[in-house]
Enzyme design. Structure first.
Site, PDB file in Angstrom:
ATOM      1  N   TYR A 161      86.896 -66.344  -4.928  1.00 41.94           N
ATOM      2  CA  TYR A 161      88.142 -66.100  -5.646  1.00 41.94           C
ATOM      3  C   TYR A 161      88.042 -66.613  -7.080  1.00 41.94           C
ATOM      4  O   TYR A 161      88.201 -67.817  -7.320  1.00 41.94           O
ATOM      5  CB  TYR A 161      89.304 -66.814  -4.950  1.00 41.94           C
ATOM      6  CG  TYR A 161      89.784 -66.196  -3.673  1.00 41.94           C
ATOM      7  CD1 TYR A 161      89.315 -64.960  -3.228  1.00 41.94           C
ATOM      8  CD2 TYR A 161      90.728 -66.845  -2.888  1.00 41.94           C
ATOM      9  CE1 TYR A 161      89.778 -64.396  -2.060  1.00 41.94           C
ATOM     10  CE2 TYR A 161      91.203 -66.283  -1.710  1.00 41.94           C
ATOM     11  CZ  TYR A 161      90.722 -65.056  -1.301  1.00 41.94           C
ATOM     12  OH  TYR A 161      91.177 -64.492  -0.135  1.00 41.94           O
ATOM     13  N   ILE A 210      81.326 -61.825   2.799  1.00 39.98           N
ATOM     14  CA  ILE A 210      81.982 -62.205   1.548  1.00 39.98           C
ATOM     15  C   ILE A 210      83.393 -61.664   1.553  1.00 39.98           C
ATOM     16  O   ILE A 210      83.627 -60.495   1.878  1.00 39.98           O
ATOM     17  CB  ILE A 210      81.214 -61.660   0.315  1.00 39.98           C
ATOM     18  CG1 ILE A 210      79.795 -62.223   0.260  1.00 39.98           C
ATOM     19  CG2 ILE A 210      81.967 -61.964  -0.976  1.00 39.98           C
ATOM     20  CD1 ILE A 210      78.758 -61.340   0.895  1.00 39.98           C
ATOM     21  N   LYS A 211      84.339 -62.506   1.180  1.00 39.77           N
ATOM     22  CA  LYS A 211      85.744 -62.108   1.073  1.00 39.77           C
ATOM     23  C   LYS A 211      86.155 -62.154  -0.394  1.00 39.77           C
ATOM     24  O   LYS A 211      86.003 -63.183  -1.052  1.00 39.77           O
ATOM     25  CB  LYS A 211      86.625 -63.035   1.891  1.00 39.77           C
ATOM     26  CG  LYS A 211      88.121 -62.771   1.732  1.00 39.77           C
ATOM     27  CD  LYS A 211      88.936 -63.874   2.395  1.00 39.77           C
ATOM     28  CE  LYS A 211      90.425 -63.662   2.185  1.00 39.77           C
ATOM     29  NZ  LYS A 211      91.236 -64.793   2.708  1.00 39.77           N
ATOM     30  N   VAL A 212      86.671 -61.036  -0.900  1.00 41.95           N
ATOM     31  CA  VAL A 212      87.181 -60.970  -2.273  1.00 41.95           C
ATOM     32  C   VAL A 212      88.552 -60.305  -2.257  1.00 41.95           C
ATOM     33  O   VAL A 212      88.983 -59.751  -1.248  1.00 41.95           O
ATOM     34  CB  VAL A 212      86.234 -60.193  -3.218  1.00 41.95           C
ATOM     35  CG1 VAL A 212      84.906 -60.917  -3.389  1.00 41.95           C
ATOM     36  CG2 VAL A 212      86.017 -58.764  -2.716  1.00 41.95           C
TER      37      VAL A 212
END
Length: 307
Positions: A171, A203-205
């Protein structure tokens, strides 16, 4: 095991059998099992935003066990939470759903432009609780980013050595960029690349906007005519930035929003080649029956069962 799951596991050739088995457990669980698509329930908001802001809209959410039950009933791939929430239910729900232990967290009681989360759990905690993966947030653009990068380098190395997968929340936030820049297409793509380079399996965006934050990047986007007009195009570009789609890239649900808008966003993520969503407040702040219907509709969109 499906061919799609085998293909994805093949992207992680440097990992040991334990880590690959845990990745497979996440991919083979729930209503999207075997598809290579993901819907994960994350509940770190009690720590990050406070209990009332997180759970007052749906009071059963104050009970940590509620979220295990919700993730199970909805058919999520996995459930992610900080140490305390997982400790409160891990024994009762042992072996029923893949767990992700969030190893760092921030709170809102102290301000400041440059976030630097505290380490709140360990790899051994994750093993003790029967988790399949560790989770970790980095804030590219924070003045403290290099500290976070070093921390996940060490924690990720330990997790992989002990057979766990690594999930990074990437983030962009801090004094290095504007508020609008936090979701700018060039910045989100860069954040995805950084998380990949730090060794993340998943991966978290955030879903990117068409804004371009960096002047140097803007020249390239314009010269190369990189398509970013629609959300699906922007998702496709971020997926490309995650090792040309050879890393699992999922997108956050963000702040509570209109249901129709969420479904539209999910369709764009699907059409752009995103692997799925990790949806917290937009799920658990709804009454249980409504939350289950909502999550199943999201899964149906990713599975191609709904438009």
């Amino acid at each position: 095991m499906s061919e799609r799951v085998r293909e994805i596991l093949g992207w992680y050739g440097s990992d040991n059998p334990g880590t690959l088995a845990n990745l497979a457990r996440v991919m083979n669980h729930g209503r999207l099992a075997g598809t290579g698509r993901f819907v994960i329930l994350p509940v770190d908001q009690g720590f990050e935003h406070g209990p009332a802001r997180s759970f007052a809209p749906n009071p059963p959410g104050y009970d940590p066990r509620y979220h295990f039950e919700l993730a199970l009933a909805a058919g999520c791939n996995a459930y992610a939470a900080p140490l305390g929430f997982l400790e409160a239910g891990a024994a009762e729900f042992a072996g029923e759903i893949p767990l992700i232990l969030k190893l760092n967290n921030s709170d809102t009681l102290s301000g400041g432009a440059d976030p630097c989360p505290a380490i709140t759990g360990s790899v051994d905690d994750a093993l003790r609780l029967g988790c399949s993966a560790i989770g970790f947030t980095i804030y590219p653009a924070s003045a403290a980013r290099n500290e976070m990068f070093g921390q996940i380098r060490e924690l990720g190395h330990e997790a992989k050595r002990k057979g766990l997968a690594v999930v990074i929340w990437s983030y962009p936030r801090g004094s290095g960029i504007s508020k609008e820049g936090e979701t700018a297409i060039d910045v989100v793509a860069y954040a995805a690349q950084i998380a990949c380079q730090l060794g993340a399996h998943i991966i978290k965006v955030k879903p990117p906007t068409a804004h371009i934050e960096q002047a140097a990047a803007k020249k390239v986007y314009e010269k190369e005519r990189i398509p970013i007009a629609t959300l699906a195009e922007r998702v496709r570009h971020v997926v490309q930035s995650a090792f040309n789609g050879r890393r699992i890239l999922i997108f956050s649900g963000g702040e509570a929003k209109d249901t129709a808008a969420i479904f539209e966003e999910v369709r764009a993520i699907r059409d752009g080649g995103g692997f799925g969503s990790i949806i917290g407040r937009n799920s658990f702040q709804r009454p249980r029956s409504e939350a289950l219907d909502f999550l199943r509709q999201v899964m149906d969109i990713y599975a191609g069962k709904a438009k």
